[in-house]
Scaffold this active site. Structure first.
Site, short mmCIF file in Angstrom:
data_model
loop_
_atom_site.label_atom_id
_atom_site.label_comp_id
_atom_site.label_asym_id
_atom_site.label_seq_id
_atom_site.Cartn_x
_atom_site.Cartn_y
_atom_site.Cartn_z
N CYS A 1 19.20 -18.81 0.11
CA CYS A 1 19.49 -18.59 -1.31
C CYS A 1 19.51 -17.11 -1.64
CB CYS A 1 18.49 -19.30 -2.22
SG CYS A 1 18.49 -21.07 -2.05
N ASP B 1 9.44 -12.30 -10.16
CA ASP B 1 9.51 -13.61 -9.52
C ASP B 1 8.46 -13.63 -8.40
OD1 ASP B 1 10.05 -15.66 -7.77
OD2 ASP B 1 12.19 -15.23 -7.57
N HIS C 1 16.47 -13.80 -4.81
CA HIS C 1 16.84 -15.21 -4.63
C HIS C 1 17.90 -15.52 -5.70
CE1 HIS C 1 16.18 -19.60 -4.88
NE2 HIS C 1 15.49 -19.53 -3.76
N GLN D 1 7.31 -16.26 -3.91
CA GLN D 1 7.02 -16.04 -2.50
C GLN D 1 5.76 -15.21 -2.29
OE1 GLN D 1 8.04 -17.49 0.97
NE2 GLN D 1 9.54 -17.67 -0.68
N LYS E 1 4.91 -23.81 -3.35
CA LYS E 1 4.81 -22.85 -2.24
C LYS E 1 3.37 -22.40 -2.03
CE LYS E 1 9.56 -21.54 -2.49
NZ LYS E 1 10.59 -20.55 -2.81
C1 LIG Z 1 11.44 -20.49 -3.71
C2 LIG Z 1 11.83 -19.31 -4.47
C3 LIG Z 1 12.46 -19.43 -5.72
C4 LIG Z 1 12.85 -20.75 -6.32
O1 LIG Z 1 11.75 -21.56 -6.56
P1 LIG Z 1 11.97 -23.06 -7.07
O2 LIG Z 1 10.62 -23.69 -6.85
O3 LIG Z 1 13.04 -23.66 -6.22
O4 LIG Z 1 12.36 -22.99 -8.50
C5 LIG Z 1 12.77 -18.28 -6.39
N1 LIG Z 1 12.47 -17.07 -5.90
C6 LIG Z 1 11.85 -16.92 -4.71
C7 LIG Z 1 11.52 -15.54 -4.22
C8 LIG Z 1 11.52 -18.02 -3.95
O5 LIG Z 1 10.92 -17.88 -2.77
#
Ligand SMILES: *Cc1c(COP(=O)(O)O)cnc(C)c1O
Length: 403
Positions: free
Chosen positions: A361, A198, A121, A201, A224
């Site tokens: 993104c 990260d 992302h 997701q 999320k």
């Molecule tokens: C949604 C997402 C982000 C960004 O999250 P924010 O809540 O907008 O800061 C970063 N990495 C992944 C894999 C995502 O799905």
């Protein structure tokens, strides 16, 4: 087995209509919906004990502080961090990554190397590019393949004793790929590199154990995983959080302030300058309670069933191609020959179906497949097979209208 009717009754928004049709919400990869228990937590906070935390002697402030710190402990236990103070509450994944990247901008030196995966992302690319610009560190990319899996066979070629950091998502938001983070962490550690994962997701679908993973930093967002927007987590190993400089200066993050010299507060306050999202943090805890009450085994069973069913049904549509077929979670990114993804999304919306269209993104992934974007349907445990049927018939309708 989940009682889906009972689960759906927990989410008031699932009753609403869009353009006169029942809402079919398949944009869970962008944000999840909010159960009543989390909504109640938010209402309770503002109705009964809204106050600033950590500073007041009065009852409301004490109550708010207690609930906020209880939420931190819930988050600690959920991710199995060793200490509650290793959980920094942030505004979300993006801010969490920026805290780490800006900290390393004053630690890395010219010629140091960092490795990013091709599946990231933008929020796990751009902060590191900014760090590299400041330090002269070199950014290397771990490539992906046609199936949307990382080329782990090439990882060892990229790692050197100059590698300081590796960053990768646990699950790709654009394709749904579940990355082999255990192996990434293990191999990176052999070269003395730190790893940031990260998990934005991944956390809606599974329960990471940060100590077992031996991960250095793990970041996620509440919104999320059934929580509110504007709050998230940075987990870091104690010694690394202590090594990094603070991100922002202000109230709450200091021990003593004089005009000659300020000393910083200990963890976690060093990284929590100013008044935080108090209600959001407490509601993040409530969201974790809710997800655990549903149960991650149940969540995975339901979502995998939806993923398989939707994949089979969508592939029956002539000219439909799914991007990312590697081991994955319940995300389907697709296009239909000769039709722009945005046009499909607009027709689906008219039929009450919420999907995401665009580059998600993750432009480098779209560049890899040489496409402008995809239509992405991303499922949650509260979605049903009937909703998949509605999606598939709407996609067929859109195709007939557009071709
Ligand atoms: C949604 C997402 C982000 C960004 O999250 P924010 O809540 O907008 O800061 C970063 N990495 C992944 C894999 C995502 O799905």
């Amino acid at each position: 087995m989940l009682n889906i009717d009972k689960i759906r009754a927990d989410f008031p928004i699932l009753n609403r209509k869009v353009h006169g049709k029942p809402l079919v919400y398949l944009d869970n990869g962008a944000t999840s919906q909010t159960p009543q228990s989390v909504i109640n937590t938010i209402v309770d906070y503002y109705s009964n004990y809204n106050a600033n935390i950590h500073r007041g002697v009065h009852t409301l402030s004490q109550e708010a502080t207690d609930k906020y710190e209880e939420a931190r402990i819930k988050i600690q236990q959920h991710f199995n961090a060793k200490h509650a103070y290793e959980i920094i509450l942030t505004s979300g994944t993006t801010e969490s990554i920026n805290i780490v990247a800006s900290g390393f901008a004053s630690i890395l030196k010219e010629g140091d190397e960092v490795i990013v995966s091709a599946l990231e992302h933008h929020s796990n690319i751009v902060p590191w590019q900014m760090m590299c610009e400041k330090t002269g560190a070199v950014l290397k990319v771990l490539p992906m393949d046609e199936e949307g899996a990382l080329r782990m066979d090439l990882f060892d070629e990229l790692l050197t004793n100059k590698t300081k950091l590796v960053f990768c998502n646990h699950v790709s938001n654009a394709l749904g790929t579940i990355n082999p983070i255990e192996e990434i962490i293990h191999r990176a550690h052999k070269f003395g590199a730190y790893v940031l994962i990260d998990g934005a997701q991944a956390c809606p679908h599974l329960k990471p154990n940060v100590q077992e993973l031996d991960v250095d930093f793990y970041v996620t967002s509440a919104h999320k995983m059934c929580g509110p927007t504007g709050v998230g987590m940075l987990y870091g190993k104690q010694e690394l959080l202590e090594m990094l400089p603070p991100y922002q200066g202000g109230g709450e993050m200091i021990a003593t302030v004089t005009f000659e010299k300020t000393t910083y507060a200990g963890l976690p306050h060093k990284f929590e300058a100013g008044t935080p999202n108090i209600c959001g943090g407490i509601a993040f805890g409530a969201a974790i309670d809710y997800m655990n009450s549903v149960g991650f085994d149940n969540i995975q069973t339901q979502e995998n069933e939806l993923l398989m069913y939707a994949t089979n049904e969508l592939l029956k549509v002539d000219g439909l191609k799914i991007y990312g077929t590697a081991y994955k979670t319940s995300v389907i990114s697709f296009n239909i020959d000769g039709i722009h993804p945005y046009d499909i999304g607009a027709i689906l919306d008219k039929l009450g179906i919420a999907v995401r269209t665009g580059h998600h993104c993750a432009q480098p992934i779209m560049d890899y497949f040489k496409i402008p974007g995809t239509v992405r349907a991303s499922f949650s445990f509260y979605n049903t097979k009937e909703e998949v049927d509605l999606l598939v018939s709407a996609v067929k309708k859109a195709k007939a209208m557009l071709s």
